[in-house]
Design a protein around this motif. Structure first.
Motif, mmCIF file in Angstrom:
data_model
loop_
_atom_site.group_PDB
_atom_site.id
_atom_site.type_symbol
_atom_site.label_atom_id
_atom_site.label_comp_id
_atom_site.label_asym_id
_atom_site.label_seq_id
_atom_site.Cartn_x
_atom_site.Cartn_y
_atom_site.Cartn_z
ATOM 1 N N LEU A 60 -7.618 0.755 -7.954
ATOM 2 C CA LEU A 60 -6.212 0.847 -7.560
ATOM 3 C C LEU A 60 -5.713 2.284 -7.501
ATOM 4 C CD1 LEU A 60 -4.672 -2.147 -9.550
ATOM 5 C CD2 LEU A 60 -5.222 -2.049 -7.129
ATOM 6 N N ASP A 61 -6.223 3.143 -8.376
ATOM 7 C CA ASP A 61 -5.774 4.536 -8.381
ATOM 8 C C ASP A 61 -6.088 5.219 -7.049
ATOM 9 O OD1 ASP A 61 -4.731 4.471 -10.940
ATOM 10 O OD2 ASP A 61 -6.643 4.974 -11.866
ATOM 11 N N ILE A 62 -7.278 4.956 -6.525
ATOM 12 C CA ILE A 62 -7.664 5.550 -5.237
ATOM 13 C C ILE A 62 -6.749 5.031 -4.130
ATOM 14 C CG2 ILE A 62 -9.512 5.835 -3.550
ATOM 15 C CD1 ILE A 62 -11.513 5.336 -5.839
ATOM 16 N N MET A 63 -6.508 3.726 -4.137
ATOM 17 C CA MET A 63 -5.664 3.128 -3.106
ATOM 18 C C MET A 63 -4.243 3.678 -3.158
ATOM 19 S SD MET A 63 -6.911 -0.838 -3.178
ATOM 20 C CE MET A 63 -8.660 -1.245 -3.220
ATOM 21 N N LYS A 64 -3.727 3.859 -4.356
ATOM 22 C CA LYS A 64 -2.371 4.386 -4.496
ATOM 23 C C LYS A 64 -2.288 5.823 -3.979
ATOM 24 C CE LYS A 64 -1.141 1.372 -8.354
ATOM 25 N NZ LYS A 64 -0.906 1.269 -9.818
ATOM 26 N N GLU A 65 -3.354 6.592 -4.192
ATOM 27 C CA GLU A 65 -3.391 7.953 -3.657
ATOM 28 C C GLU A 65 -3.385 7.927 -2.120
ATOM 29 O OE1 GLU A 65 -3.109 10.725 -5.210
ATOM 30 O OE2 GLU A 65 -3.339 10.052 -7.280
ATOM 31 N N LEU A 66 -4.125 6.979 -1.543
ATOM 32 C CA LEU A 66 -4.157 6.853 -0.083
ATOM 33 C C LEU A 66 -2.789 6.461 0.468
ATOM 34 C CD1 LEU A 66 -7.649 5.166 0.333
ATOM 35 C CD2 LEU A 66 -6.936 7.324 1.396
ATOM 36 N N VAL A 67 -2.110 5.549 -0.241
ATOM 37 C CA VAL A 67 -0.755 5.160 0.186
ATOM 38 C C VAL A 67 0.160 6.374 0.212
ATOM 39 C CG1 VAL A 67 1.320 3.871 -0.459
ATOM 40 C CG2 VAL A 67 -0.916 2.762 -0.571
ATOM 41 N N GLU A 68 0.095 7.196 -0.833
ATOM 42 C CA GLU A 68 0.952 8.384 -0.906
ATOM 43 C C GLU A 68 0.658 9.366 0.229
ATOM 44 O OE1 GLU A 68 1.126 10.365 -4.644
ATOM 45 O OE2 GLU A 68 1.568 8.539 -5.773
ATOM 46 N N ILE A 69 -0.615 9.546 0.540
ATOM 47 C CA ILE A 69 -0.963 10.473 1.621
ATOM 48 C C ILE A 69 -0.482 9.947 2.968
ATOM 49 C CG2 ILE A 69 -2.862 11.495 2.939
ATOM 50 C CD1 ILE A 69 -4.406 11.784 0.370
ATOM 51 N N TYR A 70 -0.731 8.658 3.221
ATOM 52 C CA TYR A 70 -0.295 8.088 4.499
ATOM 53 C C TYR A 70 1.227 8.157 4.645
ATOM 54 C CZ TYR A 70 -4.920 6.369 5.833
ATOM 55 O OH TYR A 70 -6.230 6.291 6.230
ATOM 56 N N GLU A 71 1.934 7.959 3.539
ATOM 57 C CA GLU A 71 3.388 8.098 3.574
ATOM 58 C C GLU A 71 3.787 9.550 3.863
ATOM 59 O OE1 GLU A 71 4.760 4.476 0.543
ATOM 60 O OE2 GLU A 71 4.562 6.536 -0.213
ATOM 61 N N ALA A 72 3.042 10.483 3.284
ATOM 62 C CA ALA A 72 3.356 11.907 3.473
ATOM 63 C C ALA A 72 3.168 12.346 4.923
ATOM 64 C CB ALA A 72 2.483 12.758 2.552
ATOM 65 N N ILE A 73 2.192 11.708 5.608
ATOM 66 C CA ILE A 73 1.950 12.098 7.011
ATOM 67 C C ILE A 73 2.587 11.103 7.985
ATOM 68 C CG2 ILE A 73 -0.185 13.326 6.437
ATOM 69 C CD1 ILE A 73 -1.774 10.944 7.461
ATOM 70 N N SER A 74 3.472 10.240 7.434
ATOM 71 C CA SER A 74 4.229 9.256 8.241
ATOM 72 C C SER A 74 3.331 8.294 9.002
ATOM 73 C CB SER A 74 5.154 9.996 9.223
ATOM 74 O OG SER A 74 6.068 10.819 8.526
ATOM 75 N N ASP A 75 2.224 7.918 8.392
ATOM 76 C CA ASP A 75 1.325 6.915 8.974
ATOM 77 C C ASP A 75 1.594 5.591 8.254
ATOM 78 O OD1 ASP A 75 -0.723 5.258 9.797
ATOM 79 O OD2 ASP A 75 -2.255 6.816 9.722
ATOM 80 N N GLU A 76 2.593 4.847 8.765
ATOM 81 C CA GLU A 76 3.012 3.614 8.098
ATOM 82 C C GLU A 76 1.930 2.545 8.144
ATOM 83 O OE1 GLU A 76 4.933 0.952 5.872
ATOM 84 O OE2 GLU A 76 5.389 3.087 6.124
ATOM 85 N N ASP A 77 1.146 2.500 9.228
ATOM 86 C CA ASP A 77 0.074 1.498 9.318
ATOM 87 C C ASP A 77 -0.968 1.703 8.220
ATOM 88 O OD1 ASP A 77 1.220 0.281 11.499
ATOM 89 O OD2 ASP A 77 0.051 1.425 12.976
ATOM 90 N N GLY A 78 -1.355 2.977 8.009
ATOM 91 C CA GLY A 78 -2.319 3.275 6.949
ATOM 92 C C GLY A 78 -1.769 2.934 5.584
ATOM 93 N N ALA A 79 -0.510 3.281 5.337
ATOM 94 C CA ALA A 79 0.116 2.996 4.038
ATOM 95 C C ALA A 79 0.214 1.487 3.818
ATOM 96 C CB ALA A 79 1.497 3.638 3.980
ATOM 97 N N LYS A 80 0.602 0.765 4.860
ATOM 98 C CA LYS A 80 0.746 -0.688 4.768
ATOM 99 C C LYS A 80 -0.588 -1.364 4.444
ATOM 100 C CE LYS A 80 2.491 -4.636 7.429
ATOM 101 N NZ LYS A 80 3.071 -5.051 8.747
ATOM 102 N N LYS A 81 -1.649 -0.861 5.074
ATOM 103 C CA LYS A 81 -2.989 -1.421 4.856
ATOM 104 C C LYS A 81 -3.373 -1.370 3.373
ATOM 105 C CE LYS A 81 -7.852 -0.436 5.896
ATOM 106 N NZ LYS A 81 -8.777 0.454 6.648
ATOM 107 N N TYR A 82 -3.141 -0.239 2.736
ATOM 108 C CA TYR A 82 -3.565 -0.107 1.336
ATOM 109 C C TYR A 82 -2.565 -0.717 0.370
ATOM 110 C CZ TYR A 82 -7.572 2.485 2.868
ATOM 111 O OH TYR A 82 -8.766 2.813 3.468
#
Length: 357
Positions: free
Chosen positions: A305-327
């Motif tokens: 989960l820690d890795i996934m949460k980091e990915l969500v934060e990055i996708y949010e930072a680069i405004s990639d909502e699809d990537g954030a939603k996936k994780y």
């Protein structure tokens, strides 16, 4: 006198102690009675044992003697250090064993350990530690019993975690109180290495090597050879850990450059390597590279989960909502599954309790 069956108001199995809940089964069907007045007078214990319930054994007990009572008392206070008559039991034990109750219980614990009754060994050694908290032998044998308990048989993840934590804490305490006892450092090094604390393991094993310098004991010589080999293989893990520590301190460029040396090594399938590479690149705002590293880490630790949460934060930072939603969706699925697993475990526990009533 009437028999008193063991009840929760006498035995508290939920007292905050780390492993009590896993030891109290040793007291299943234990029944309590009271010592006769003439016995109390004869042994000079009437001033503190009058009216005190004593464990005589289970319902099948046919013969009770003082030694059996003493051993049962030790099991009770060893399983539950908050037992309400602990002080009375300890005083009684010291009288029965002529002031050497701790040594007698240490010996019983050692015998139980040799017979692979590791939880019973834990109970005896814990009782000995209540009498003499700094006892080298009791600390060592208790730590060993906890270690052997979680390494033996099919145990739950929680059981393993709690006994592992107890063993580690006791070995640490042993080396602090008895810094000249080499076996404490030998086992503590393994405990640290198993937790991925390689620098601590290295320093601990080096202390073992120093303490055993010049030994002529054959077993210790073998242990020295074994630990020297372990130290040799720890060189890279220690360097990796040091690089990770630099990243945690904020020294991202240096840390990632050090970790990058191992991406084509035998550590390439070790998920923390990629995780901390991802963390360093993320901190340096190299988001695309961070995503690559985090996904690599996820390949080797798919439910992390820690890795996934980091990915969500990055996708949010680069405004990639699809990537954030996936994780976010993956995180929700894993968390729901874990909640269901906990519920199922509680149902199984409740059923087990009901079946025993």
């Amino acid at each position: 006198m009437g028999v008193i069956e063991i009840k929760e108001n006498i035995l508290d199995s939920n007292n905050g102690d780390r492993i009590s809940r896993y030891l109290t089964h040793l007291l299943d069907e234990m029944i309590f009675d009271e010592l006769a007045n003439d016995y109390l007078k004869r042994t000079g214990t009437s001033d503190f044992m009058l009216g005190v319930p004593i464990p005589v054994g289970n319902s099948n007990v046919s013969e009770v003697d003082t030694l059996k009572i003493a051993h049962n008392m030790a099991k009770v206070i060893g399983c539950d250090p908050h037992f309400p008559y602990q002080k009375e039991y300890i005083k009684f034990l010291n009288i029965i064993f002529d002031g050497n109750a701790d040594k007698a219980l240490i010996s019983e614990g050692a015998k139980s350990g040799e017979l692979a009754n590791y939880e019973l060994s834990c109970a005896y050694e814990r009782a000995a530690l209540l009498i003499e908290p700094k006892s080298k032998d009791a600390l060592y044998l208790y730590a060993r019993a906890c270690l052997d308990a979680y390494q033996s048989g099919e145990n739950t993840e929680e059981y393993i975690g709690l006994f592992k934590a107890e063993s580690l804490e006791m070995f640490e305490l042993l080396t602090m109180i008895h810094p000249d006892f080499e076996l404490g450092f030998y086992y503590l090094g393994y405990a640290y290495a198993n937790l991925g604390l390689y620098l601590k393991a290295k320093l601990t094993w080096e202390e073992f090597i120093d303490l055993t310098e010049g030994t002529i004991n054959k077993d210790t010589i073998k242990q020295r050879e074994e630990i020297n080999e372990r130290l040799f293989h720890l060189k890279d893990p220690v360097l990796i850990e040091q690089a990770i520590n630099e990243i945690l301190r904020g020294n991202y460029s240096y840390g990632k450059n050090e970790l990058a040396k191992y991406i084509n090594s035998s550590y390439a399938e070790w998920w923390p390597l990629w995780y901390y590479l991802g963390a360093s690149e993320s901190a340096l705002a190299n988001y695309e590279l961070a995503i690559q590293y985090y996904k690599k880490a996820l390949n080797f630790s798919p439910s992390n989960l820690d890795i996934m949460k980091e990915l969500v934060e990055i996708y949010e930072a680069i405004s990639d909502e699809d990537g954030a939603k996936k994780y976010r969706k993956k995180i929700d699925i894993i968390e729901k599954n874990r909640i269901e697993d906990v519920k199922d475990n509680k149902k199984d526990l409740k059923k087990d309790i009901i079946d025993k009533i």
